[in-house]
Scaffold this motif. Structure first.
Motif, PDB file in Angstrom:
ATOM      1  N   ALA A  63       0.896  -0.944   0.059  1.00 30.23           N
ATOM      2  CA  ALA A  63       0.041  -0.293  -0.127  1.00 30.23           C
ATOM      3  C   ALA A  63       0.956   1.221   0.592  1.00 30.23           C
ATOM      4  O   ALA A  63       2.058   1.192   0.916  1.00 30.23           O
ATOM      5  CB  ALA A  63      -0.858   0.100   1.251  1.00 30.23           C
ATOM      6  N   VAL A  64       1.040   2.610  -1.007  1.00 27.24           N
ATOM      7  CA  VAL A  64       1.191   3.561  -0.655  1.00 27.24           C
ATOM      8  C   VAL A  64       0.268   4.382  -0.536  1.00 27.24           C
ATOM      9  O   VAL A  64      -1.294   4.185  -1.571  1.00 27.24           O
ATOM     10  CB  VAL A  64       2.661   3.265  -2.164  1.00 27.24           C
ATOM     11  CG1 VAL A  64       3.682   2.508  -1.846  1.00 27.24           C
ATOM     12  CG2 VAL A  64       1.779   3.680  -3.731  1.00 27.24           C
ATOM     13  N   SER A  65       0.453   5.858  -0.994  1.00 31.08           N
ATOM     14  CA  SER A  65       0.171   6.827  -1.111  1.00 31.08           C
ATOM     15  C   SER A  65      -1.149   7.461  -1.460  1.00 31.08           C
ATOM     16  O   SER A  65      -2.140   7.300  -1.886  1.00 31.08           O
ATOM     17  CB  SER A  65      -0.032   8.661  -0.605  1.00 31.08           C
ATOM     18  OG  SER A  65       1.337   8.185  -1.813  1.00 31.08           O
ATOM     19  N   GLU A  66      -1.151   6.357  -3.173  1.00 34.01           N
ATOM     20  CA  GLU A  66      -1.637   6.590  -4.328  1.00 34.01           C
ATOM     21  C   GLU A  66      -2.518   5.606  -5.015  1.00 34.01           C
ATOM     22  O   GLU A  66      -3.326   5.331  -5.711  1.00 34.01           O
ATOM     23  CB  GLU A  66      -0.336   6.760  -5.371  1.00 34.01           C
ATOM     24  CG  GLU A  66      -0.205   8.992  -5.088  1.00 34.01           C
ATOM     25  CD  GLU A  66      -1.621   9.726  -5.770  1.00 34.01           C
ATOM     26  OE1 GLU A  66      -2.316  10.140  -6.141  1.00 34.01           O
ATOM     27  OE2 GLU A  66      -1.932  10.514  -4.638  1.00 34.01           O
ATOM     28  N   GLY A  67      -1.999   4.193  -4.263  1.00 35.54           N
ATOM     29  CA  GLY A  67      -3.144   3.123  -5.057  1.00 35.54           C
ATOM     30  C   GLY A  67      -1.985   1.507  -3.949  1.00 35.54           C
ATOM     31  O   GLY A  67      -1.000   1.889  -2.909  1.00 35.54           O
ATOM     32  N   VAL A  68      -2.025   1.159  -4.706  1.00 32.65           N
ATOM     33  CA  VAL A  68      -0.705  -0.406  -4.526  1.00 32.65           C
ATOM     34  C   VAL A  68      -0.089  -0.735  -5.440  1.00 32.65           C
ATOM     35  O   VAL A  68      -0.372  -0.977  -6.745  1.00 32.65           O
ATOM     36  CB  VAL A  68      -2.178  -1.632  -4.489  1.00 32.65           C
ATOM     37  CG1 VAL A  68      -1.942  -2.925  -4.292  1.00 32.65           C
ATOM     38  CG2 VAL A  68      -3.192  -1.736  -2.974  1.00 32.65           C
TER      39      VAL A  68
ATOM     40  N   PHE B 274      -1.529   0.517  -8.739  1.00 30.44           N
ATOM     41  CA  PHE B 274      -2.636   0.747  -9.308  1.00 30.44           C
ATOM     42  C   PHE B 274      -3.253   1.329  -8.901  1.00 30.44           C
ATOM     43  O   PHE B 274      -3.410   1.081  -6.998  1.00 30.44           O
ATOM     44  CB  PHE B 274      -3.572  -0.879  -8.850  1.00 30.44           C
ATOM     45  CG  PHE B 274      -3.255  -1.732 -10.372  1.00 30.44           C
ATOM     46  CD1 PHE B 274      -4.148  -2.557 -10.774  1.00 30.44           C
ATOM     47  CD2 PHE B 274      -1.632  -2.783 -10.214  1.00 30.44           C
ATOM     48  CE1 PHE B 274      -3.649  -3.451 -11.831  1.00 30.44           C
ATOM     49  CE2 PHE B 274      -1.501  -3.757 -10.427  1.00 30.44           C
ATOM     50  CZ  PHE B 274      -2.570  -4.243 -11.956  1.00 30.44           C
ATOM     51  N   ALA B 275      -3.915   2.723  -9.153  1.00 33.02           N
ATOM     52  CA  ALA B 275      -4.132   4.042  -8.891  1.00 33.02           C
ATOM     53  C   ALA B 275      -5.250   3.327  -7.236  1.00 33.02           C
ATOM     54  O   ALA B 275      -6.475   2.980  -7.918  1.00 33.02           O
ATOM     55  CB  ALA B 275      -4.451   4.688  -9.566  1.00 33.02           C
ATOM     56  N   TYR B 276      -6.058   4.508  -6.632  1.00 28.20           N
ATOM     57  CA  TYR B 276      -6.920   4.118  -6.125  1.00 28.20           C
ATOM     58  C   TYR B 276      -8.415   5.236  -6.533  1.00 28.20           C
ATOM     59  O   TYR B 276      -7.423   5.688  -7.405  1.00 28.20           O
ATOM     60  CB  TYR B 276      -6.850   4.760  -4.497  1.00 28.20           C
ATOM     61  CG  TYR B 276      -6.101   4.182  -4.084  1.00 28.20           C
ATOM     62  CD1 TYR B 276      -5.983   2.950  -3.123  1.00 28.20           C
ATOM     63  CD2 TYR B 276      -4.757   4.640  -2.780  1.00 28.20           C
ATOM     64  CE1 TYR B 276      -5.291   1.985  -2.619  1.00 28.20           C
ATOM     65  CE2 TYR B 276      -3.967   3.952  -1.601  1.00 28.20           C
ATOM     66  CZ  TYR B 276      -4.598   2.623  -1.790  1.00 28.20           C
ATOM     67  OH  TYR B 276      -3.938   2.029  -0.684  1.00 28.20           O
ATOM     68  N   PRO B 277      -9.384   4.460  -6.706  1.00 30.88           N
ATOM     69  CA  PRO B 277     -10.209   5.592  -6.772  1.00 30.88           C
ATOM     70  C   PRO B 277     -10.186   6.912  -6.414  1.00 30.88           C
ATOM     71  O   PRO B 277      -9.334   7.446  -5.292  1.00 30.88           O
ATOM     72  CB  PRO B 277     -11.954   5.296  -6.535  1.00 30.88           C
ATOM     73  CG  PRO B 277     -11.071   3.570  -6.993  1.00 30.88           C
ATOM     74  CD  PRO B 277      -9.462   3.049  -6.097  1.00 30.88           C
TER      75      PRO B 277
ATOM     76  N   ARG C   4      -5.801   1.158 -13.051  1.00 33.04           N
ATOM     77  CA  ARG C   4      -6.537   1.504 -11.802  1.00 33.04           C
ATOM     78  C   ARG C   4      -7.607   0.463 -10.828  1.00 33.04           C
ATOM     79  O   ARG C   4      -7.971  -0.709 -11.344  1.00 33.04           O
ATOM     80  CB  ARG C   4      -8.108   2.098 -12.464  1.00 33.04           C
ATOM     81  CG  ARG C   4      -8.152   3.515 -12.749  1.00 33.04           C
ATOM     82  CD  ARG C   4      -6.807   4.097 -13.202  1.00 33.04           C
ATOM     83  NE  ARG C   4      -7.699   5.466 -13.886  1.00 33.04           N
ATOM     84  CZ  ARG C   4      -6.693   6.416 -14.846  1.00 33.04           C
ATOM     85  NH1 ARG C   4      -5.191   5.864 -14.722  1.00 33.04           N
ATOM     86  NH2 ARG C   4      -6.812   7.695 -14.699  1.00 33.04           N
ATOM     87  N   MET C   5      -7.724   0.250  -9.637  1.00 37.17           N
ATOM     88  CA  MET C   5      -8.684  -0.924  -9.056  1.00 37.17           C
ATOM     89  C   MET C   5     -10.016   0.038  -9.128  1.00 37.17           C
ATOM     90  O   MET C   5     -10.281   1.009  -9.293  1.00 37.17           O
ATOM     91  CB  MET C   5      -8.525  -0.172  -7.270  1.00 37.17           C
ATOM     92  CG  MET C   5      -6.721  -0.236  -7.190  1.00 37.17           C
ATOM     93  SD  MET C   5      -6.337  -0.408  -4.832  1.00 37.17           S
ATOM     94  CE  MET C   5      -7.880  -0.782  -4.389  1.00 37.17           C
TER      95      MET C   5
ATOM     96  N   THR D 227     -10.493  -4.174  -6.108  1.00 34.53           N
ATOM     97  CA  THR D 227     -10.085  -5.439  -6.145  1.00 34.53           C
ATOM     98  C   THR D 227      -8.523  -4.830  -7.549  1.00 34.53           C
ATOM     99  O   THR D 227      -9.342  -3.623  -8.144  1.00 34.53           O
ATOM    100  CB  THR D 227     -10.455  -6.491  -7.162  1.00 34.53           C
ATOM    101  OG1 THR D 227     -11.414  -5.351  -8.462  1.00 34.53           O
ATOM    102  CG2 THR D 227     -11.487  -7.120  -6.126  1.00 34.53           C
ATOM    103  N   ILE D 228      -7.873  -5.853  -8.378  1.00 38.44           N
ATOM    104  CA  ILE D 228      -6.922  -5.402  -9.031  1.00 38.44           C
ATOM    105  C   ILE D 228      -6.880  -6.223  -9.690  1.00 38.44           C
ATOM    106  O   ILE D 228      -6.632  -7.661  -9.512  1.00 38.44           O
ATOM    107  CB  ILE D 228      -5.030  -4.589  -9.193  1.00 38.44           C
ATOM    108  CG1 ILE D 228      -5.073  -5.800  -7.524  1.00 38.44           C
ATOM    109  CG2 ILE D 228      -5.537  -3.582  -7.881  1.00 38.44           C
ATOM    110  CD1 ILE D 228      -3.556  -5.416  -7.169  1.00 38.44           C
TER     111      ILE D 228
END
Length: 222
Positions: A71-76, A109-112, A127-128, A132-133
């Motif tokens: 997990a990172v600030s912008e997504g997974v 994979f970016a968070y919404p 994108r997520m 899910t990715i």
């Protein structure tokens, strides 16, 4: 991925597929606290061919996933290795062969509603969707880049004989063909003719013998 399609364009979001199965990962348990990690080891059986015209991962092959989700600030962020068997046709000798491909993935994979999701186009990042990715388009892209457009059964494959089409690996290094100028093809038949079959050499020898006999007879008459 259809044969010959090569590297596929990035997909902005994963299609709604069964979560945490095959190439789809459910990341709800990972959470969103930056730095949280989870290991993933999975074997996925392909249901369609993945690759290029002459070389690809065949249907029914087992793709080994050895990945880490972070997990990172912008997504997974997904990193790790993907391995799969290959079936191909040599671009030089046309013989079938098998091999293996191994690629290393590093994909976000970016968070919404994340900054990455809002500032990039759909074909620029993954994108997520619904926590899910989907790894399938990532793997298709990676294999499309890694696989050769002109695969070889061996690095030193000598290909086919341009005259008879036999594989040079079977024919051997001393395989060759004598190529005659078509203008001399008719004379070549006489050169290979056996004695007594009316060849020019035989005719010349007979005429010479006849002349010698006539000269001898004239000497005796004198």
């Amino acid at each position: 991925m259809p044969a010959g399609s090569g590297s596929a364009p990035r997909k902005g979001s994963a299609a709604r597929r069964e979560p945490d199965a095959a190439f789809v990962l459910d990341v709800r348990s990972l959470g969103r606290r930056p730095g949280t990690m989870r290991e993933l080891h999975r074997t996925v059986t392909t249901v369609e061919r993945i690759g290029l015209d002459l070389i690809a991962v065949p249907v029914g092959a087992e793709i080994e996933l050895d990945l880490q989700q972070q997990a990172v600030s912008e997504g997974v962020l997904v990193t790790g290795t993907v391995r799969a068997p290959l079936e191909g046709e040599c671009s030089r000798c046309l013989e079938p062969f098998t091999d293996e491909v191994s690629v290393y993935l590093t994909e976000l994979f970016a968070y919404p509603d994340s900054t990455t999701e809002q500032t990039t186009d759909d074909d620029e990042s993954y994108r997520m969707i619904d926590d899910t990715i989907d790894l399938e388009p990532v793997i298709i892209d990676a294999f499309g880049v890694e696989l050769p457009l002109q695969p070889l059964c061996t690095p030193d494959c000598a290909g086919l004989c341009p005259e008879c089409g036999v594989r040079m690996a079977i024919a051997g290094s001393d395989h060759s063909h004598e190529i005659l100028d078509p203008r001399w093809a008719g004379l070549a038949k006489f050169a290979t003719a056996s004695p007594g079959d009316g060849s020019p050499d035989e005719g010349a020898a007979t005429a010479a013998d006849h002349s010698a006999d006539m000269a001898s007879n004239m000497t005796e008459e004198k």
